[in-house]
Design an enzyme around this catalytic site. Sequence first.
Site, PDB file in Angstrom:
ATOM      1  N   ARG A  67       0.859  -1.180   0.000  1.00 10.03           N
ATOM      2  CA  ARG A  67       0.000   0.000   0.000  1.00 10.03           C
ATOM      3  C   ARG A  67       0.892   1.225   0.000  1.00 10.03           C
ATOM      4  O   ARG A  67       1.906   1.259   0.663  1.00 10.03           O
ATOM      5  CB  ARG A  67      -0.876  -0.027   1.255  1.00 10.03           C
ATOM      6  CG  ARG A  67      -1.627   1.251   1.514  1.00 10.03           C
ATOM      7  CD  ARG A  67      -2.559   1.143   2.709  1.00 10.03           C
ATOM      8  NE  ARG A  67      -3.753   0.428   2.264  1.00 10.03           N
ATOM      9  CZ  ARG A  67      -4.209  -0.687   2.799  1.00 10.03           C
ATOM     10  NH1 ARG A  67      -3.577  -1.243   3.801  1.00 10.03           N
ATOM     11  NH2 ARG A  67      -5.297  -1.255   2.353  1.00 10.03           N
ATOM     12  N   GLY A  68       0.479   2.222  -0.773  1.00 13.40           N
ATOM     13  CA  GLY A  68       1.210   3.486  -0.819  1.00 13.40           C
ATOM     14  C   GLY A  68       0.236   4.632  -0.763  1.00 13.40           C
ATOM     15  O   GLY A  68      -0.969   4.435  -0.588  1.00 13.40           O
ATOM     16  N   LYS A 101      -3.127  -2.394  -9.267  1.00 15.36           N
ATOM     17  CA  LYS A 101      -3.051  -1.196  -8.428  1.00 15.36           C
ATOM     18  C   LYS A 101      -4.435  -0.582  -8.395  1.00 15.36           C
ATOM     19  O   LYS A 101      -5.009  -0.275  -9.436  1.00 15.36           O
ATOM     20  CB  LYS A 101      -2.036  -0.203  -8.992  1.00 15.36           C
ATOM     21  CG  LYS A 101      -1.841   1.026  -8.115  1.00 15.36           C
ATOM     22  CD  LYS A 101      -0.715   1.896  -8.654  1.00 15.36           C
ATOM     23  CE  LYS A 101      -0.465   3.100  -7.798  1.00 15.36           C
ATOM     24  NZ  LYS A 101       0.655   3.915  -8.311  1.00 15.36           N
ATOM     25  N   ASP A 128       9.570  10.319  -8.389  1.00 13.41           N
ATOM     26  CA  ASP A 128       9.485   9.609  -7.114  1.00 13.41           C
ATOM     27  C   ASP A 128      10.407   8.392  -7.143  1.00 13.41           C
ATOM     28  O   ASP A 128      10.068   7.337  -6.624  1.00 13.41           O
ATOM     29  CB  ASP A 128       8.033   9.196  -6.838  1.00 13.41           C
ATOM     30  CG  ASP A 128       7.801   8.795  -5.382  1.00 13.41           C
ATOM     31  OD1 ASP A 128       8.577   9.241  -4.503  1.00 13.41           O
ATOM     32  OD2 ASP A 128       6.841   8.048  -5.113  1.00 13.41           O
TER      33      ASP A 128
END
Length: 191
Positions: free
Chosen positions: A17-18, A38, A131
Amino acid sequence: MDRLQIGPYLVARNLGRGGMGEVYLATDTRLDRQVAIKALPAHFAQDSDRLTRFQREAKILASLNHSGIGAIYGLEEADGRQYLILEYVDGETLAERLARGPIPVEETLTLARQIAESVEVAHDKGIIHRDLKPGNVMVTHHGRVKVLDFGLARSADERGSLKDGGRPADRDLLAPTVTSPAFTDSPTIPG
């Protein structure tokens, strides 16, 4: 998400999980292969900005084709939620590998070269990852790198959103990413 089915994809278990999503391991029942799914979290499903970012990630991934970048197979919608169908990469994140201890110099150079090649392919297409960190780099059991999670990426087409000689527009200030103290003029904020 026990035994959830999204189109032909049968979800097996949670992989992680992000901030922008939850990732699940699933089986593609049509092609008999494992995939990663996702999911945009349910509380973001009605947020038009988050939904737009999620769809942008799908389009950015679809524009990239390189062995060092995790592939996208599709974008699905079910029960009002959107899902990216992604290549499942069996291995560990570079962060997990680093947590086990120092990486020998030769292996470090090999991994760094593969990461640089993958990022270069994205840059050649006008895409900036934004990122890139050990948690977004997978290393397969064969030592191959896969750069993942282009959720915060920007394409050259989007650079036109900057105004006043490179100053960010108000909407750019809402772009979630980690801001380095070294870049105080960053167009993003923490979150």
